[in-house]
Design a protein around this motif. Structure first.
Motif, PDB file in Angstrom:
ATOM      1  N   VAL A  85       4.794   4.806  -3.098  1.00  0.00           N
ATOM      2  CA  VAL A  85       3.791   4.205  -2.355  1.00  0.00           C
ATOM      3  C   VAL A  85       4.216   3.615  -1.239  1.00  0.00           C
ATOM      4  CG1 VAL A  85       2.027   2.329  -2.659  1.00  0.00           C
ATOM      5  CG2 VAL A  85       2.343   4.148  -4.396  1.00  0.00           C
ATOM      6  N   TYR A  86       5.573   3.017  -1.561  1.00  0.00           N
ATOM      7  CA  TYR A  86       6.389   1.964  -0.574  1.00  0.00           C
ATOM      8  C   TYR A  86       6.664   2.882   0.655  1.00  0.00           C
ATOM      9  CZ  TYR A  86      10.237  -0.197   1.697  1.00  0.00           C
ATOM     10  OH  TYR A  86      11.319  -0.448   2.760  1.00  0.00           O
ATOM     11  N   ALA A 126      -4.808  -0.359  13.205  1.00  0.00           N
ATOM     12  CA  ALA A 126      -4.327  -0.748  11.795  1.00  0.00           C
ATOM     13  C   ALA A 126      -4.832  -0.123  10.715  1.00  0.00           C
ATOM     14  CB  ALA A 126      -5.287  -2.305  11.544  1.00  0.00           C
ATOM     15  N   TRP A 127      -3.405   0.942  10.139  1.00  0.00           N
ATOM     16  CA  TRP A 127      -3.843   1.745   9.217  1.00  0.00           C
ATOM     17  C   TRP A 127      -3.496   1.029   7.809  1.00  0.00           C
ATOM     18  CZ3 TRP A 127      -5.663   6.380  10.533  1.00  0.00           C
ATOM     19  CH2 TRP A 127      -5.172   6.929  11.708  1.00  0.00           C
ATOM     20  N   LEU A 128      -2.407   0.368   7.845  1.00  0.00           N
ATOM     21  CA  LEU A 128      -2.264  -0.333   6.724  1.00  0.00           C
ATOM     22  C   LEU A 128      -3.433  -1.247   6.372  1.00  0.00           C
ATOM     23  CD1 LEU A 128       0.194  -0.045   4.736  1.00  0.00           C
ATOM     24  CD2 LEU A 128       1.158  -2.255   5.771  1.00  0.00           C
ATOM     25  N   ILE A 165      -5.144   7.519   1.225  1.00  0.00           N
ATOM     26  CA  ILE A 165      -3.884   8.326   1.499  1.00  0.00           C
ATOM     27  C   ILE A 165      -2.875   8.055   0.296  1.00  0.00           C
ATOM     28  CG2 ILE A 165      -1.751   8.522   2.968  1.00  0.00           C
ATOM     29  CD1 ILE A 165      -3.474   7.666   5.390  1.00  0.00           C
ATOM     30  N   GLY A 166      -2.714   6.868  -0.022  1.00  0.00           N
ATOM     31  CA  GLY A 166      -1.642   6.611  -0.983  1.00  0.00           C
ATOM     32  C   GLY A 166      -2.224   7.340  -2.370  1.00  0.00           C
ATOM     33  N   ILE A 213      -1.451   0.626  -5.795  1.00  0.00           N
ATOM     34  CA  ILE A 213      -1.687   1.405  -4.513  1.00  0.00           C
ATOM     35  C   ILE A 213      -2.502   0.555  -3.854  1.00  0.00           C
ATOM     36  CG2 ILE A 213      -2.666   3.150  -3.403  1.00  0.00           C
ATOM     37  CD1 ILE A 213      -1.873   5.101  -5.655  1.00  0.00           C
ATOM     38  N   PRO A 214      -3.730   0.021  -4.129  1.00  0.00           N
ATOM     39  CA  PRO A 214      -4.449  -0.890  -3.535  1.00  0.00           C
ATOM     40  C   PRO A 214      -3.794  -2.239  -3.022  1.00  0.00           C
ATOM     41  CG  PRO A 214      -5.437  -0.788  -5.727  1.00  0.00           C
ATOM     42  CD  PRO A 214      -4.318   0.269  -5.444  1.00  0.00           C
ATOM     43  N   ASP A 215      -2.961  -2.689  -3.895  1.00  0.00           N
ATOM     44  CA  ASP A 215      -2.357  -3.986  -3.646  1.00  0.00           C
ATOM     45  C   ASP A 215      -1.471  -3.639  -2.703  1.00  0.00           C
ATOM     46  OD1 ASP A 215      -2.180  -6.611  -4.351  1.00  0.00           O
ATOM     47  OD2 ASP A 215      -0.067  -6.468  -4.906  1.00  0.00           O
TER      48      ASP A 215
END
Lengths: 305, 271
Positions: free
Chosen positions: A139-140, A167-169, A177-178, A246-248
């Motif tokens: 994930v990272y 701003a993808w993140l 995606i993750g 992942i959402p975090d």
């Protein structure tokens, strides 16, 4: 073998007893405690909770206990939009991701199952290998790529596809995606397992009878791979619903999935009864898919015998 | 029927690229000389050197390794016993409950498992730390071991066991001299999987740990939340290398059969 088993020797009982006892104490009992605390009220910031189950008082104690149970935490779940929205968000993310995973995973599994026999173990190994590397690291890895001055923006800017960094993140796109990235092996492997077992003479028969390839695929291959589709979908859908990491790491702060809400209630707000109620409600929500999964699993095990 | 169509090659290649590209990028950037993660400043081992001086990170890694070794060993023992129970004991009272408890943790969201275990430890009044994390990991990973060993037990030739019994070998001795050597590769694979799952776990460890027992993922997570750091890329690369080497060794040990079993086991067993 059955000789010895029928005798049910003392040592044989012992074999069953050890893992059974372990799971009762460390898997089943904890859920009873969660259930109890979800029906309690916070007496202080930390335990003890009210009501207390007084087993020494016997039947009367149990009646007192039931009479005092509190449904406040559940009422809160039903009345506060924060909770309702996070449940809906979880279901939405899990559902959409499962569909995307099927769309990506099915062709991959099909491609591997149709490749030369000698290659298949290697290809399967290549799909499994990322599963062995840390989930957190995978994930990272996407944080490196998706951040504002990250590689994706650099690449797109250099190719003149976009003129300013996007701003993808911290967006839903990043969550998808993750999730798709992390759960792809969970989708490909069950699909591959059913597709690989498929009797290819059925497709030849379809071709002999004049069915075009796409039609044979749709009418023969897909129906025969339904168990794999179901297993893959459940294997992804259920854990994605409760996903926290992942959402975090990739998602924005404005939308929360239920796993994050539980985490916040527990660690930040220290409201244990509400956190427990969230867990119980999530479990109830997931009970249907979990039971379907269990049934599939048992049938597969009996089929393998 | 088995020919390489262009479609198949493309789809599999794209899928594998998707799986490996992000990891490759992470590994490459761990050797980046620049402090800015996204600007390439030439090859360098700076961040690995920085890592060697990071006392907290090293301690977390050491704690993680010990917890993983302990819980993988316990999980392998319990998981093998569970698998034997499920395959060799037929119907017994409470079998349904038992098999449900064995398979449920595989799909249970981690936040629920973590929360419930923490509340158990609180209820029991146990001090949280090394031992509670190890116990939690044992519970989680024994299910994976069970699935792996189980799939091996149902697939091998039962007549070997029966032959030993017919020749008067007692059950325990049959198990130790006939069954155990036959399922040893699956047990080894189960141990490895349990070890790597424990090493990997963040959520359950966060719930069940206490002061003084920080695992590597918890440590990495707290760094990552503050933004990307080149040191984190370095430790992640080391972990990837560790897993890659372990996987290669285990697949060499168990040869091609390992792949087949890894497939049956990890996830394919769901079908």
């Amino acid at each position: 073998m059955s000789e010895a088993v029928r005798k049910r020797s003392w040592s044989a009982r012992f074999v069953v007893l050890i893992p059974y006892a372990w799971l009762l104490v460390l898997f089943l009992a904890p859920f009873a405690i969660v259930l109890k605390i979800s029906l309690s009220q916070t007496a202080m910031a930390q335990p003890p909770y009210l009501p207390v189950l007084d087993l020494a008082a016997g039947w009367q104690g149990l009646k007192d206990f039931i009479a005092q149970l509190s449904f406040d935490s559940y009422a809160m779940l039903g009345s506060d939009w924060l909770y309702i929205l996070s449940y809906l968000k979880s279901l939405e993310v899990a559902f959409v991701s499962t569909v995307i995973l099927l769309l990506i995973g099915y062709p991959m599994a099909y491609g591997i199952a149709r490749s030369p026999r000698a290659w298949q173990p290697l290809l399967v190994m290549l799909v499994v290998l990322p599963f062995w590397t840390s989930f957190l690291i995978r994930v990272y890895a996407w944080v490196n790529i998706l951040q504002r001055d990250g590689l994706l923006n650099t690449l797109l800017l250099n190719l003149h596809i976009i003129d300013q960094p996007a701003a993808w993140l911290a967006s839903d796109t990043a969550i998808y995606i993750g999730v798709v990235y992390s759960y792809l092996p969970f989708m490909v492997l069950p699909l591959y397992a059913t597709l690989e077992k498929m009797d290819e003479s059925l497709l030849e028969a379809a071709a002999d009878l004049g069915s075009p390839r796409w039609k044979a695929f749709w009418q023969v291959t897909v129906p025969l791979s339904l168990p794999g589709i179901a297993a893959g979908a459940l294997l992804c859908f259920i854990p994605i619903c409760g996903e926290f990491v992942i959402p975090d790491l990739l998602g924005g702060s404005d939308t929360q999935m239920i796993g994050q809400t539980l985490w916040t209630e527990f660690f930040a707000n220290r409201d244990w009864p509400v956190a427990s109620a969230i867990a119980v409600a999530l479990l109830v929500l997931l009970l249907v898919p979990i039971m379907v999964y269990e049934r599939l699993q048992r049938r597969a095990i009996e089929g393998a015998r | 029927m088995r020919r390489l169509s262009l479609f198949n090659i493309t789809v599999v290649a794209l899928g594998l690229a998707f799986l490996y590209l992000p990891i490759a990028i992470l590994v490459i950037y761990s050797f980046n000389a620049s402090r800015l993660v996204t600007i390439w400043g030439g090859w360098s081992l700076t961040w690995y050197r920085a890592l060697l001086q990071d006392e907290a990170m090293l301690q977390a890694a050491w704690a993680s390794l010990r917890i993983a070794a302990l819980s993988a060993t316990a999980a392998t023992l319990l998981g093998t016993l569970s698998a034997v129970t499920l395959t060799r004991f037929g119907a017994f009272r409470g079998r349904l409950l038992f098999s449900s408890m064995v398979y449920a943790p595989l799909v249970m969201p981690e936040v629920i498992t973590g929360l419930s275990l923490l509340l158990l430890f609180v209820a029991l009044g146990v001090d949280r730390g090394f031992w509670t994390v190890a116990a939690a990991h044992t519970t989680l990973t024994m299910c994976f071991v069970t699935v792996i060993v189980h799939s091996r037990l149902v697939s091998f030739d039962r007549s070997l066991e029966e032959a030993a019994m017919d020749l008067g070998c007692p059950p325990l001795k049959t198990f130790l001299t006939v069954t155990l050597p036959l399922i040893a590769p699956a047990i080894a694979a189960g141990w490895m999987l349990a070890f790597s799952l424990s090493l990997d776990d963040l959520v359950i460890a966060s719930f069940t740990t206490g002061p003084g027992a920080t695992t590597l993922p918890i440590r990495i997570y707290s760094e990552v939340r503050l933004g990307v750091k080149p040191e984190v890329n370095a430790i992640c690369t080391l972990m990837i290398a560790f897993v890659a080497v372990a996987t290669i060794i285990s697949s060499l040990l168990t040869k091609r059969g390992a792949v087949r079993r890894a497939r049956d086991t990890t996830l394919g067993a769901a079908v």
